[in-house]
Scaffold this active site. Structure first.
Site, short mmCIF file in Angstrom:
data_model
loop_
_atom_site.label_atom_id
_atom_site.label_comp_id
_atom_site.label_asym_id
_atom_site.label_seq_id
_atom_site.Cartn_x
_atom_site.Cartn_y
_atom_site.Cartn_z
NE ARG A 27 57.68 82.16 99.30
CZ ARG A 27 56.95 82.89 98.44
NH1 ARG A 27 57.13 82.78 97.15
NH2 ARG A 27 56.05 83.73 98.90
NE ARG B 258 52.37 90.28 95.50
CZ ARG B 258 51.27 90.56 96.19
NH1 ARG B 258 50.79 89.67 97.03
NH2 ARG B 258 50.68 91.73 96.08
NE ARG C 211 50.17 88.07 93.70
CZ ARG C 211 50.54 87.17 94.62
NH1 ARG C 211 51.61 86.44 94.40
NH2 ARG C 211 49.88 87.01 95.74
N PRO C 212 49.48 93.50 91.42
CG PRO C 212 47.55 94.05 90.24
CD PRO C 212 48.57 92.95 90.42
CB ILE C 213 49.27 96.91 95.96
CG1 ILE C 213 50.29 97.99 95.58
CG2 ILE C 213 49.98 95.59 96.26
CD1 ILE C 213 51.19 98.39 96.76
CG ASP C 214 44.96 98.31 91.31
OD1 ASP C 214 45.43 97.19 91.60
OD2 ASP C 214 43.91 98.42 90.67
CE LYS D 260 52.09 80.68 102.27
NZ LYS D 260 51.94 81.95 101.54
CG ASN D 261 48.25 82.40 102.63
OD1 ASN D 261 49.46 82.61 102.78
ND2 ASN D 261 47.74 81.91 101.52
CB CYS E 68 55.63 86.57 92.25
SG CYS E 68 53.91 86.09 92.31
CG ASP F 234 46.57 79.87 97.27
OD1 ASP F 234 46.49 80.43 98.37
OD2 ASP F 234 46.86 80.47 96.22
CB ILE G 175 42.36 84.08 91.42
CG1 ILE G 175 41.02 83.53 91.91
CG2 ILE G 175 42.97 85.04 92.43
CD1 ILE G 175 39.96 84.59 92.18
C1 EPZ Z 1 46.40 86.07 98.89
O1 EPZ Z 1 47.21 86.85 98.03
C2 EPZ Z 1 47.20 84.83 99.23
N1 EPZ Z 1 48.46 85.20 99.90
C3 EPZ Z 1 47.53 84.05 97.96
O2 EPZ Z 1 48.19 82.85 98.36
C4 EPZ Z 1 46.23 83.68 97.28
O3 EPZ Z 1 46.51 83.01 96.07
C5 EPZ Z 1 45.40 84.95 97.00
O4 EPZ Z 1 45.19 85.67 98.24
C6 EPZ Z 1 44.04 84.63 96.39
O5 EPZ Z 1 43.32 83.83 97.26
C7 EPZ Z 1 48.43 85.51 101.22
O6 EPZ Z 1 47.39 85.53 101.85
C8 EPZ Z 1 49.76 85.80 101.86
P1 EPZ Z 1 44.49 88.96 96.06
P2 EPZ Z 1 46.75 88.35 97.64
O7 EPZ Z 1 44.80 90.39 96.37
O8 EPZ Z 1 45.98 88.97 98.74
C9 EPZ Z 1 44.28 91.16 91.87
C10 EPZ Z 1 49.90 81.26 98.40
O9 EPZ Z 1 50.15 80.39 97.55
N2 EPZ Z 1 44.54 92.40 92.60
O10 EPZ Z 1 43.28 88.35 96.65
O11 EPZ Z 1 47.94 89.05 97.11
C11 EPZ Z 1 45.45 90.18 91.92
O12 EPZ Z 1 46.39 90.47 90.90
C12 EPZ Z 1 49.56 82.67 97.98
O13 EPZ Z 1 49.87 81.06 99.64
C13 EPZ Z 1 44.49 93.60 91.93
O14 EPZ Z 1 44.23 93.65 90.73
O15 EPZ Z 1 45.76 88.07 96.42
C14 EPZ Z 1 44.76 88.86 91.68
O16 EPZ Z 1 44.53 88.70 90.30
C15 EPZ Z 1 49.79 82.87 96.48
N3 EPZ Z 1 44.74 94.75 92.62
C16 EPZ Z 1 43.41 89.02 92.39
O17 EPZ Z 1 43.22 90.45 92.52
C17 EPZ Z 1 45.01 94.75 93.98
O18 EPZ Z 1 45.20 95.84 94.57
C18 EPZ Z 1 43.33 88.40 93.77
O19 EPZ Z 1 44.49 88.81 94.46
C19 EPZ Z 1 45.05 93.51 94.64
C20 EPZ Z 1 44.80 92.35 93.94
#
Ligand code: EPZ
Length: 424
Positions: A403, A93, A122-125, A22-23, A117, A311, A333
């Protein structure tokens, strides 16, 4: 709304086919929009997240066609509405990963801010930092991120993408996709190294992108003028595979997993072996078994790849709740990713959250109870617990599981589980 009735305890034995990831599928579907034309993505699983994302791509202008053989055809010849609506993004998201490709392809994109969620903020900064480093002008408008490329296009740059958690998977994906069509060279330092990011990089390389350092924390991208559609098969889903590994371990059974890459799962295999579970490679997959030996306690800390994946944290917590001894699970994480603790405790587990850690005191058995699914991985943990809990466990809000897992109850029933799905 469906619920599961799960009879326990059972002992699983047999063969399970693991689906495509999926990811990996989601960012690869987004990346298809980097080129005008028809890309064909193979082994994309039938999941609600995938169909929601397909609807979003349709709203953007793509034509999505799932062929009888399961191939997903994305015709991105026309992208005439580069706006990711709130109604879709709030449900999924990961939709934020349209930012990079649409900024590069159309020069302008609007995406609803994803919001939080069940597993936390889930910030995107960091996504936005990376894209603005490439020259994008970014502002917020009524809850939407609006990103605009300069008139003469994005420009490559050395970009540090590390954050408080080490790296960001979809943040790396967004900046990587945008950089492939930027002028000049981009270096992404502290890139995520997850196998799903590698798969995305391999797909866009097939489209004509020039990327060095794939799989390493430093990606070097030489921008190109144009990319072409491509055909690609996504990697197996390591999180689905890990979930079934735990299913074999928690029921003291034996499962052969077909289409599973142990190379992507060394941290997971390490913890399983530490817990007393055997994992042997077998014809492109593996055999996982726990034959009568007790579940040993083990400490787990989730980290960016190649560390232990967040995960699979909930699923391993269900397993460790039956260990002969105490374990500590630390979630680095998503520090709030513990919705499953209260539900597992309703099943007589003995779990106590202490900040980003959970103290797991092993108990002799779990007792069936009605429980509530929350995020898709916590929900899988409740199903795993229900397989061994005495009595009938009722798992509510099964849509969370759908999902991320294709027909999980059918796969489990084929190897000895007794799960009834009921529409309510
Ligand atoms: C991906 O989410 C996966 N989703 C998640 O899987 C997975 O848990 C996660 O990576 C970590 O491995 C998909 O690939 C669709 P991150 P993503 O950005 O990219 C923080 C599932 O169950 N962060 O690596 O959104 C964030 O809050 C899902 O299949 C910021 O602070 O995760 C988190 O604490 C759930 N600012 C950490 O980084 C940002 O701009 C890692 O998040 C982006 C992230």
């Amino acid at each position: 709304m469906d619920i599961f009735h799960i009879e326990g305890p059972v002992q699983l034995s047999g063969v399970v086919n693991i689906n495509g990831s999926k990811n990996a599928s989601l960012p690869i579907m987004a990346a298809a929009m980097l080129a005008a034309g028809k890309s064909v993505i193979k082994a994309v699983p039938y999941l609600s997240d995938i169909s929601i994302f397909g609807q979003l791509l349709g709203q953007l202008g793509c034509k999505i066609d799932r062929r009888p053989n399961g191939d997903l055809c994305i015709d991105s010849q026309v992208i005439d509405n580069p706006i990711g609506e709130y109604e879709v993004v709030r449900k999924m998201r990961a939709s934020v990963c349209i930012l990079g490709p649409l900024l590069a392809r159309c020069g302008r994109v609007e995406v609803s801010m994803p919001g939080g969620c069940a597993i936390g903020d889930r910030p995107i900064d960091i996504h936005l930092h990376g894209l603005s480093e490439l020259g994008a002008k970014i502002h917020l408008k009524n809850g939407y991120v609006v990103a605009e490329a300069p008139k003469n296009g994005l420009r490559g740059k050395d970009i540090f993408m590390g954050g408080p958690f080490g790296s960001t998977v979809l943040g790396t994906a967004n900046v990587l996709m945008a950089a492939t069509l930027a002028k000049g060279k981009t270096v992404i330092e502290s890139a995520a190294c997850e196998p799903e990011v590698v798969d995305l990089a391999n797909f866009i390389t097939k489209m004509g992108a020039k990327i060095d350092g794939i799989g390493s924390p430093r990606l070097i991208i030489e921008g190109v003028k144009q990319l072409a559609p491509a055909e690609y098969q996504v990697i197996p889903d390591r999180i689905e595979a890990g979930t079934f590994m735990v299913a074999a371990a928690i029921t003291a059974g034996q499962l052969q997993l077909v289409n599973c890459r142990l190379d992507d799962m060394m941290a997971v295999v390490d913890r399983l072996r530490n817990i007393g579970v055997t994992v042997e490679a077998a014809n492109g997959g593996c055999v996982v078994a726990r034959k009568g030996s007790a579940i040993k306690p083990a400490d787990i800390t989730t980290q960016p790849y190649p560390g232990f994946p967040t995960d699979l944290q909930a699923q391993f917590m269900a397993l460790l709740s039956l260990a002969k001894g105490n374990s500590v699970v630390i979630e680095k994480i998503f520090p709030d990713r513990f919705m499953h603790i209260a539900e597992l405790n309703r099943m007589a587990a003995n779990l106590r959250k202490e900040g980003p850690a959970c103290l797991v005191a092993g108990v002799k058995k779990l007792i069936a109870a009605p429980v509530m699914a929350s995020d898709l991985r916590a929900s899988a943990a409740l199903v795993l617990a229900g397989l061994v809990a005495e009595g009938t466990t009722i798992v509510n809000r099964v849509y969370h599981i759908d999902r991320g897992y294709e027909k999980i109850e059918e796969k489990l029933n084929r190897v000895g589980a007794k799960i009834l799905r009921q529409a309510v």
